[in-house]
Design a protein around this motif. Sequence first.
Motif, short mmCIF file in Angstrom:
data_model
loop_
_atom_site.label_atom_id
_atom_site.label_comp_id
_atom_site.label_asym_id
_atom_site.label_seq_id
_atom_site.Cartn_x
_atom_site.Cartn_y
_atom_site.Cartn_z
N LYS A 15 0.84 -1.20 0.00
CA LYS A 15 0.00 0.00 0.00
C LYS A 15 0.87 1.25 0.00
O LYS A 15 0.60 2.22 -0.71
CB LYS A 15 -0.92 -0.02 1.22
CG LYS A 15 -1.89 1.13 1.30
CD LYS A 15 -2.79 1.00 2.51
CE LYS A 15 -3.76 2.14 2.61
NZ LYS A 15 -4.62 2.05 3.80
N ALA A 16 1.94 1.22 0.79
CA ALA A 16 2.85 2.37 0.86
C ALA A 16 3.54 2.60 -0.48
O ALA A 16 3.63 3.74 -0.95
CB ALA A 16 3.89 2.16 1.96
N GLY A 107 5.82 31.77 9.56
CA GLY A 107 6.99 32.62 9.42
C GLY A 107 7.29 32.85 7.95
O GLY A 107 6.42 33.27 7.19
N GLU A 108 8.50 32.49 7.53
CA GLU A 108 8.91 32.72 6.15
C GLU A 108 8.63 31.54 5.23
O GLU A 108 9.00 31.56 4.06
CB GLU A 108 10.39 33.08 6.11
CG GLU A 108 10.67 34.40 6.82
CD GLU A 108 12.10 34.86 6.64
OE1 GLU A 108 12.77 34.42 5.68
OE2 GLU A 108 12.54 35.67 7.46
N VAL A 109 8.01 30.49 5.76
CA VAL A 109 7.70 29.31 4.95
C VAL A 109 6.20 29.04 4.98
O VAL A 109 5.48 29.59 5.81
CB VAL A 109 8.46 28.06 5.45
CG1 VAL A 109 9.96 28.28 5.37
CG2 VAL A 109 8.05 27.68 6.86
N THR A 110 5.75 28.19 4.07
CA THR A 110 4.37 27.73 4.08
C THR A 110 4.42 26.21 4.19
O THR A 110 5.20 25.55 3.50
CB THR A 110 3.63 28.14 2.79
OG1 THR A 110 3.69 29.57 2.68
CG2 THR A 110 2.17 27.70 2.84
N ILE A 111 3.59 25.65 5.10
CA ILE A 111 3.58 24.22 5.33
C ILE A 111 2.16 23.67 5.19
O ILE A 111 1.18 24.40 5.29
CB ILE A 111 4.14 23.87 6.73
CG1 ILE A 111 3.31 24.53 7.84
CG2 ILE A 111 5.61 24.26 6.84
CD1 ILE A 111 3.71 24.12 9.25
N ALA A 112 2.08 22.37 4.98
CA ALA A 112 0.82 21.64 4.98
C ALA A 112 1.13 20.22 5.45
O ALA A 112 2.28 19.77 5.36
CB ALA A 112 0.20 21.62 3.59
N VAL A 113 0.12 19.53 5.97
CA VAL A 113 0.33 18.17 6.50
C VAL A 113 -0.76 17.26 5.95
O VAL A 113 -1.93 17.62 5.95
CB VAL A 113 0.29 18.17 8.04
CG1 VAL A 113 0.45 16.75 8.59
CG2 VAL A 113 1.36 19.10 8.62
N PHE A 114 -0.35 16.07 5.49
CA PHE A 114 -1.31 15.09 4.98
C PHE A 114 -1.08 13.71 5.57
O PHE A 114 -0.02 13.41 6.11
CB PHE A 114 -1.29 15.04 3.45
CG PHE A 114 0.00 14.57 2.83
CD1 PHE A 114 0.25 13.20 2.66
CD2 PHE A 114 0.94 15.47 2.39
CE1 PHE A 114 1.43 12.76 2.08
CE2 PHE A 114 2.12 15.05 1.80
CZ PHE A 114 2.37 13.69 1.65
N ASP A 115 -2.10 12.87 5.44
CA ASP A 115 -2.11 11.49 5.90
C ASP A 115 -1.63 10.61 4.75
O ASP A 115 -2.22 10.64 3.66
CB ASP A 115 -3.54 11.12 6.31
CG ASP A 115 -3.69 9.71 6.83
OD1 ASP A 115 -2.81 8.86 6.58
OD2 ASP A 115 -4.71 9.44 7.47
N ASP A 116 -0.59 9.81 4.97
CA ASP A 116 -0.06 8.97 3.89
C ASP A 116 -0.79 7.63 3.73
O ASP A 116 -0.37 6.81 2.92
CB ASP A 116 1.45 8.76 4.05
CG ASP A 116 1.83 7.72 5.09
OD1 ASP A 116 0.97 7.27 5.88
OD2 ASP A 116 3.03 7.35 5.12
#
Length: 127
Positions: A15-16, A107-116
Motif C-alpha cells: 500500500k505504501a 513565518g517565512e515558509v508555508t507548510i501543509a500536512v497530509f495522511d499517507d
Amino acid sequence: MKIIVTSIFVEDQDKALEFYTETLGFVKKHDVPAGAYRWITVVSSDAQDGTELLLEPNNHPAAQEYQKKLFADGIPVTMFGVTDIQKEYERLVERGVEFTMKPTKAGEVTIAVFDDTCGNLIQIIEQ
C-alpha cells in the motif's frame, strides 16, 4: 558524510509503495526481498540519485507504538520540499489525499500536512 537513506515505518509495504509512487509521484529505486518483508526505497523523480526513502515495515511493537503516538499527536514523521505548495496541495487533493493542515504560513515558509494512508502524517514545505 551525507544522508543516503532515511526511513519511515509503514503498516503495509504494498500500500505504501503504491501511495508513494502513484499518488505522490516518487520513483521506486529498490524492491528486494528481505526475509518476510522487502527492502523498498523510493526517490524523487527529479533526483533519482538522491536520498532514498525506505518504506520500512512497522512489525516491531516499538515501531508500532512510536508510529501510533506520533500520528495521534499530529506530529509529521518527515518533511518533503515542494516548489509551489498550493499547486501541490490541489494536485494531491484531486488524487484523494486527506490533509490535516491546509497550506499555512509559518513565518517565512508555508507548510501543509497530509495522511499517507500508511500510519503517518507527512509535512510538505515551500520555502
